[in-house]
Design a protein around this motif. Sequence first.
Motif, PDB file in Angstrom:
ATOM      1  N   VAL A 143     -32.687 -36.294  45.470  1.00  0.00           N
ATOM      2  CA  VAL A 143     -32.449 -37.200  46.600  1.00  0.00           C
ATOM      3  C   VAL A 143     -31.949 -38.536  46.064  1.00  0.00           C
ATOM      4  O   VAL A 143     -32.219 -38.904  44.917  1.00  0.00           O
ATOM      5  CB  VAL A 143     -33.737 -37.417  47.431  1.00  0.00           C
ATOM      6  CG1 VAL A 143     -34.184 -36.129  48.082  1.00  0.00           C
ATOM      7  CG2 VAL A 143     -34.855 -37.993  46.574  1.00  0.00           C
ATOM      8  N   SER A 144     -31.237 -39.250  46.913  1.00  0.00           N
ATOM      9  CA  SER A 144     -30.693 -40.548  46.516  1.00  0.00           C
ATOM     10  C   SER A 144     -31.703 -41.661  46.775  1.00  0.00           C
ATOM     11  O   SER A 144     -32.463 -41.613  47.749  1.00  0.00           O
ATOM     12  CB  SER A 144     -29.404 -40.842  47.292  1.00  0.00           C
ATOM     13  OG  SER A 144     -28.420 -39.873  47.016  1.00  0.00           O
ATOM     14  N   ILE A 145     -31.699 -42.645  45.898  1.00  0.00           N
ATOM     15  CA  ILE A 145     -32.557 -43.816  46.073  1.00  0.00           C
ATOM     16  C   ILE A 145     -31.920 -44.727  47.123  1.00  0.00           C
ATOM     17  O   ILE A 145     -30.734 -45.058  47.016  1.00  0.00           O
ATOM     18  CB  ILE A 145     -32.714 -44.574  44.748  1.00  0.00           C
ATOM     19  CG1 ILE A 145     -33.369 -43.659  43.687  1.00  0.00           C
ATOM     20  CG2 ILE A 145     -33.546 -45.839  44.937  1.00  0.00           C
ATOM     21  CD1 ILE A 145     -33.380 -44.253  42.298  1.00  0.00           C
ATOM     22  N   PRO A 146     -32.668 -45.114  48.158  1.00  0.00           N
ATOM     23  CA  PRO A 146     -32.090 -45.992  49.185  1.00  0.00           C
ATOM     24  C   PRO A 146     -31.559 -47.286  48.574  1.00  0.00           C
ATOM     25  O   PRO A 146     -32.162 -47.853  47.660  1.00  0.00           O
ATOM     26  CB  PRO A 146     -33.275 -46.263  50.119  1.00  0.00           C
ATOM     27  CG  PRO A 146     -34.192 -45.110  49.910  1.00  0.00           C
ATOM     28  CD  PRO A 146     -34.052 -44.726  48.472  1.00  0.00           C
ATOM     29  N   LYS A 147     -30.446 -47.754  49.102  1.00  0.00           N
ATOM     30  CA  LYS A 147     -29.829 -48.964  48.562  1.00  0.00           C
ATOM     31  C   LYS A 147     -30.425 -50.239  49.141  1.00  0.00           C
ATOM     32  O   LYS A 147     -30.140 -51.343  48.667  1.00  0.00           O
ATOM     33  CB  LYS A 147     -28.318 -48.931  48.831  1.00  0.00           C
ATOM     34  CG  LYS A 147     -27.595 -47.775  48.159  1.00  0.00           C
ATOM     35  CD  LYS A 147     -26.101 -47.858  48.373  1.00  0.00           C
ATOM     36  CE  LYS A 147     -25.384 -46.688  47.722  1.00  0.00           C
ATOM     37  NZ  LYS A 147     -25.620 -46.590  46.269  1.00  0.00           N
ATOM     38  N   ASP A 148     -31.255 -50.099  50.189  1.00  0.00           N
ATOM     39  CA  ASP A 148     -31.764 -51.301  50.849  1.00  0.00           C
ATOM     40  C   ASP A 148     -33.133 -51.746  50.345  1.00  0.00           C
ATOM     41  O   ASP A 148     -33.732 -52.660  50.884  1.00  0.00           O
ATOM     42  CB  ASP A 148     -31.837 -51.085  52.363  1.00  0.00           C
ATOM     43  CG  ASP A 148     -32.712 -49.892  52.727  1.00  0.00           C
ATOM     44  OD1 ASP A 148     -33.134 -49.158  51.800  1.00  0.00           O
ATOM     45  OD2 ASP A 148     -32.965 -49.693  53.928  1.00  0.00           O
ATOM     46  N   ILE A 149     -33.667 -51.088  49.298  1.00  0.00           N
ATOM     47  CA  ILE A 149     -34.948 -51.540  48.765  1.00  0.00           C
ATOM     48  C   ILE A 149     -34.709 -52.719  47.825  1.00  0.00           C
ATOM     49  O   ILE A 149     -33.632 -52.834  47.225  1.00  0.00           O
ATOM     50  CB  ILE A 149     -35.693 -50.402  48.030  1.00  0.00           C
ATOM     51  CG1 ILE A 149     -34.886 -49.875  46.844  1.00  0.00           C
ATOM     52  CG2 ILE A 149     -36.027 -49.275  48.979  1.00  0.00           C
ATOM     53  CD1 ILE A 149     -35.624 -48.826  46.029  1.00  0.00           C
ATOM     54  N   PRO A 150     -35.685 -53.617  47.678  1.00  0.00           N
ATOM     55  CA  PRO A 150     -35.495 -54.815  46.845  1.00  0.00           C
ATOM     56  C   PRO A 150     -35.177 -54.474  45.392  1.00  0.00           C
ATOM     57  O   PRO A 150     -35.601 -53.436  44.879  1.00  0.00           O
ATOM     58  CB  PRO A 150     -36.850 -55.536  46.959  1.00  0.00           C
ATOM     59  CG  PRO A 150     -37.482 -54.986  48.191  1.00  0.00           C
ATOM     60  CD  PRO A 150     -37.012 -53.568  48.312  1.00  0.00           C
ATOM     61  N   GLU A 151     -34.445 -55.370  44.745  1.00  0.00           N
ATOM     62  CA  GLU A 151     -34.171 -55.184  43.331  1.00  0.00           C
ATOM     63  C   GLU A 151     -35.443 -55.393  42.519  1.00  0.00           C
ATOM     64  O   GLU A 151     -36.382 -56.041  42.961  1.00  0.00           O
ATOM     65  CB  GLU A 151     -33.100 -56.173  42.870  1.00  0.00           C
ATOM     66  CG  GLU A 151     -31.728 -55.924  43.465  1.00  0.00           C
ATOM     67  CD  GLU A 151     -30.698 -56.875  42.889  1.00  0.00           C
ATOM     68  OE1 GLU A 151     -31.063 -57.659  41.983  1.00  0.00           O
ATOM     69  OE2 GLU A 151     -29.549 -56.838  43.334  1.00  0.00           O
ATOM     70  N   VAL A 152     -35.440 -54.847  41.329  1.00  0.00           N
ATOM     71  CA  VAL A 152     -36.581 -55.019  40.432  1.00  0.00           C
ATOM     72  C   VAL A 152     -36.581 -56.447  39.912  1.00  0.00           C
ATOM     73  O   VAL A 152     -35.570 -56.937  39.394  1.00  0.00           O
ATOM     74  CB  VAL A 152     -36.517 -54.034  39.255  1.00  0.00           C
ATOM     75  CG1 VAL A 152     -37.762 -54.175  38.380  1.00  0.00           C
ATOM     76  CG2 VAL A 152     -36.387 -52.614  39.760  1.00  0.00           C
ATOM     77  N   ALA A 153     -37.721 -57.141  40.050  1.00  0.00           N
ATOM     78  CA  ALA A 153     -37.824 -58.521  39.583  1.00  0.00           C
ATOM     79  C   ALA A 153     -37.791 -58.579  38.061  1.00  0.00           C
ATOM     80  O   ALA A 153     -38.112 -57.606  37.374  1.00  0.00           O
ATOM     81  CB  ALA A 153     -39.106 -59.157  40.111  1.00  0.00           C
ATOM     82  N   ALA A 154     -37.401 -59.718  37.544  1.00  0.00           N
ATOM     83  CA  ALA A 154     -37.359 -59.906  36.092  1.00  0.00           C
ATOM     84  C   ALA A 154     -38.743 -59.669  35.505  1.00  0.00           C
ATOM     85  O   ALA A 154     -39.750 -60.128  36.033  1.00  0.00           O
ATOM     86  CB  ALA A 154     -36.877 -61.316  35.769  1.00  0.00           C
ATOM     87  N   GLY A 155     -38.776 -58.941  34.394  1.00  0.00           N
ATOM     88  CA  GLY A 155     -40.046 -58.674  33.730  1.00  0.00           C
ATOM     89  C   GLY A 155     -40.747 -57.440  34.249  1.00  0.00           C
ATOM     90  O   GLY A 155     -41.858 -57.141  33.826  1.00  0.00           O
ATOM     91  N   TYR A 156     -40.117 -56.695  35.184  1.00  0.00           N
ATOM     92  CA  TYR A 156     -40.736 -55.505  35.768  1.00  0.00           C
ATOM     93  C   TYR A 156     -39.869 -54.279  35.509  1.00  0.00           C
ATOM     94  O   TYR A 156     -38.651 -54.371  35.360  1.00  0.00           O
ATOM     95  CB  TYR A 156     -40.913 -55.668  37.285  1.00  0.00           C
ATOM     96  CG  TYR A 156     -42.121 -56.478  37.674  1.00  0.00           C
ATOM     97  CD1 TYR A 156     -43.267 -55.863  38.126  1.00  0.00           C
ATOM     98  CD2 TYR A 156     -42.098 -57.866  37.581  1.00  0.00           C
ATOM     99  CE1 TYR A 156     -44.381 -56.602  38.495  1.00  0.00           C
ATOM    100  CE2 TYR A 156     -43.199 -58.621  37.943  1.00  0.00           C
ATOM    101  CZ  TYR A 156     -44.347 -57.978  38.401  1.00  0.00           C
ATOM    102  OH  TYR A 156     -45.444 -58.704  38.751  1.00  0.00           O
TER     103      TYR A 156
END
Length: 685
Positions: free
Chosen positions: A589-602
């Motif tokens: 399955v594809s990862i939704p494009k509308d989820i938040p980006e990964v924060a720096a350090g995560y």
Amino acid sequence: MKTKNLFIILTFSILLVFFALGNTSVFATNYYSFISLYNPHEQADGISILAEGNVNNSALEGVSYDKSTNTLNLKNVVTEYGIGFNEMGTDFKINVEGNNSIAHLLGYAGALTITGDGTLTINENKTVENAIMIAGESASAKIVVASSVTLNLSASENVIVISGSSVTDEASAITLQNGQTITVVKEKDSYEMPKSITAIMPSEYENSYTLCTKDDKVYGRGRSITMAVKDENGDFITDEDGNNVYKPGCYLSPMIYVEENDIYIADETVDRIWVLNEEFDSLGYVDSGESISTKYVASEYMSNCAVSVDANGKEYGAYSTYMNGEQHTYVYDIAEDKVTLGDGKEYSILILNETVEAASLTDVTEKIETNYFNYIVKATSLNVEPKVEEENNEEEKTDETDKTEETVKEEETKNETEKTEEATKEEETKNETEKTEEATKEEETKNETEKTEEAVKEEETKNETENKTEEKVIIVEAEETDDKVETAATEQVKALITEVLSGEKVSGISEDLAEKIVTAINEGKSVKVEVSSQAIDKSKVEEDAKKVEEKISTVAKVASYFDISVLVKVDSEVQGKVTKLNDKIAVTVSIPKDIPEVAAGYTREYLVIRVHDGVAEELPTTVSGENVTFETDAFSTYALTYKDVYTLTNPSTGDSILVFALVAMVSIVSLFVIAKKVLSAKKDM
């Protein structure tokens, strides 16, 4: 379940772990498959017959395994060992030749067929509660005894026990092909588990914060860090060499104050906020200057905290962990007040109690009913004899027929002798005279007509037979696609339809769908299979969504809900869905494009939760680019979840030590609880 039987399962479970860690262990049809000889009365390492795909046919004289036929052969084997197997598939066989005697037969997650023309005696001295025990673990666990086998079973309680099987009827669960009738007790599978508590608890480590507020919400301002800077579009700013630009920043944890207990709780169910120091004021945060510390952690680690009671019925929280190879249980008071965290769940507050001994408490247990079944032969002995073939009376019938024909011929000869040749000639002349040429022609025409009609009928009968035979040909195709998922599903559905046509009940195909499939195939129509995947709104699967949220950790989030269906079509019309396959297929399955980006350090971790028949289950994933792949054999509601794991380190705060300690603690406790669940699941056998 009695202590001895628990000891057998525990012993075999230890062997399973021993094998899984990669010693002389077992893995044939899959990573966890093995065959072993073991002593059911001693906690000792077993003797491997099949390990990591390697066959050891010199372990015990007369014992050998044939990988090509998935058959364990026993030839005149008399031993005090038992035979254990794990996940050997539905075609695993034990072939007996000569006289054989073993102490016990114990299997996990598979089916067993006992075949051959020899004798197998199990648990002759009744030193074990059951002669044959198979823990189905939701697989299609069943036992078939061939009609040529002599089987002698003895037990101190029940000769045969199958638990947690997906097989739905007694006749299929235990089949004696010699036609012998036995009483099989069927019951819904269930197990007892300690009642757990959703709570927050004090941690060994303290975290220091400076309190600040924004929009009437309280935050704890944590340690200083360096953060990559983003522009107004959210893109990282880089220097002339293309490297990210970093500036001083901090993290803000949402805080909840519990007045009665005078404590602040860091709400770890909500993601931390990362702010550049230079933007702190402009974003509306107001620093109070008050410093606090908190020792409490959220309930991600509390699902293994059991509710226990003392002699007076007062409830405590009992949390067990392992340190230096020893079990330690901590006792907590459960505060009267509760707190609702950012995930909307209500949490109890646990307060460490160092005066109450864990040994004085009793777990509060809950009986959990599964969607699987137990099958028990409640007898202390069972003897199965080979089927005696009925005597062939055909020869006698032939003799009688021959005698009758001979008698008739003798009588006819006698009558013919009595008739003189003259009388015979007169009779023949009379008959010939009476028959005119016209009558003769009519007779011939009539005979020809009858022969023609008879030939036509024979031809029609032949065609009907051939047509019926052709109509039973199963034509199952993928829905006009080259997709590997649909191709794999199609092959499995074809196998299931074959079972349906043979009259078997298939758990993954409803009776209504089975009837439609049989009708379609009898009418010569082809059946097509389509794998459908579509996103669904949470509001349409509220009950399943609740189970997903209960299953995932408090810091994980749901990226999307989706439904995967295996559709069965006839003439392009959907007839129904296949809800369960025999083997797993890989789905991407594809990862939704509308989820938040990964924060720096995560770093981000993905997990798929499947809710099938009301049970939520975690499915491991692999991530490739924007896609997530997982394996499944049941089809209903799915949720793609993600969790961001902090990777930056700061030796001065001790956060890294806390994370490592908590993860280690959870891993060890989880192993303990899983083992406890396995034992509890077989408690009532």
